[in-house]
Structures are given as C-alpha cells and as structure tokens.
Write a protein that holds these residues in place. Structure first.
Motif, mmCIF file in Angstrom:
data_model
loop_
_atom_site.group_PDB
_atom_site.id
_atom_site.type_symbol
_atom_site.label_atom_id
_atom_site.label_comp_id
_atom_site.label_asym_id
_atom_site.label_seq_id
_atom_site.Cartn_x
_atom_site.Cartn_y
_atom_site.Cartn_z
ATOM 1 N N SER A 104 4.713 11.703 1.004
ATOM 2 C CA SER A 104 4.198 10.359 1.289
ATOM 3 C C SER A 104 3.449 9.783 0.090
ATOM 4 O O SER A 104 2.926 8.683 0.161
ATOM 5 C CB SER A 104 3.276 10.387 2.505
ATOM 6 N N MET A 105 3.419 10.552 -1.016
ATOM 7 C CA MET A 105 2.707 10.112 -2.214
ATOM 8 C C MET A 105 3.619 10.051 -3.430
ATOM 9 O O MET A 105 3.128 9.982 -4.556
ATOM 10 C CB MET A 105 1.552 11.081 -2.520
ATOM 11 N N VAL A 106 4.942 10.106 -3.219
ATOM 12 C CA VAL A 106 5.819 10.134 -4.387
ATOM 13 C C VAL A 106 6.975 9.151 -4.266
ATOM 14 O O VAL A 106 7.528 8.941 -3.189
ATOM 15 C CB VAL A 106 6.387 11.548 -4.648
ATOM 16 N N GLY A 107 7.298 8.535 -5.380
ATOM 17 C CA GLY A 107 8.483 7.704 -5.470
ATOM 18 C C GLY A 107 8.244 6.209 -5.404
ATOM 19 O O GLY A 107 7.319 5.733 -4.752
ATOM 20 N N VAL A 108 9.095 5.494 -6.105
ATOM 21 C CA VAL A 108 9.030 4.035 -6.133
ATOM 22 C C VAL A 108 9.245 3.435 -4.739
ATOM 23 O O VAL A 108 8.525 2.507 -4.358
ATOM 24 C CB VAL A 108 10.023 3.471 -7.174
#
Length: 130
Positions: A104-108
């Motif tokens: 939930s904290m990674v990626g565009v």
C-alpha cells in the motif's frame, strides 16, 4: 514557500532514496509550514538505487509525513509507462529488501489512488468556506 504555506496546499515532498531524509531541504521546509504533517505526502524516488534501510526509513516516519510515504521506481531511458510500471511491480515484489515494504506504499498507481481522495477533500473544504 509561497506554494506550500497555504492551508489548502497538499505538500508533495519528492525525495530521492539516495539522500539522507532528515537533512533533506524539502522535508525541513514542509515541517516548517506543516508541523503535524497532516497535508504532507512523501514520494520516494529511485527506490531501486538505494534499497538499504528504505523499509525502515518509511516505516518509522521520523519526518512527520502525515498523509503517506509512496516509494516509486523511476522510468529508465525510453521505457513506456506500461513497461516502467511492470518493472516497478516486479521490483517491489521480488527485491530482497524492497519486498518488505507494504504494497500500500509502493508504485505510481498507489500514488494516484492516494492523491485523488486527498485532492477531493481539499477541494470540498474550500467550497464549504465560500
């Protein structure tokens, strides 16, 4: 400072994973105008370039980033958006250090999902004040 000072501004703090977060000038600026971090979101770029300690850094949140941390992988060269996102997904799923960061904290795409409701909330608040 004139852009981040207004209470209606969302502070997007773009930080390279290769720098020391506490000494980052943009972090110090946002802490100055947003003491609680309630309107500050940190986007950590170049996660693939400095994975050591990144999980701990975003988990501990010593910088009062109230909205969220989002770690991303930058596009390299002439990669298309789709190829870059695919490589980003694989990086955070399989890298021995980065796979520990909550998805939930990674990626565009996660960044976009977080920004839309924040922006909608700010817009609705500004209409209610009028």
């Amino acid at each position: 400072m004139e852009f981040i000072k207004p209470e209606t501004s969302i502070i997007l703090n773009v930080i390279s994973a290769t720098v020391n977060f506490p000494t980052c000038k943009s972090i110090r600026m946002s802490e100055h105008v947003d003491k609680t971090g309630d309107r500050t979101l940190a986007i950590v770029t170049k996660s693939d370039k400095a994975p050591d300690g990144l999980h701990q850094e975003v988990k501990e949140d010593n910088m009062k980033i109230g909205l969220a941390y989002v770690c991303v992988r930058n596009r390299i060269g002439d990669e298309s958006y789709e190829v870059a996102r695919m490589k980003e997904t694989k990086l955070f799923q399989y890298h021995p250090l980065l796979k520990n960061i909550n998805m939930s904290m990674v990626g565009v795409p996660v960044l976009a999902q977080k920004l839309v409701p924040i922006q909608a909330h700010i817009i609705s608040k500004s209409f209610l004040k009028q």
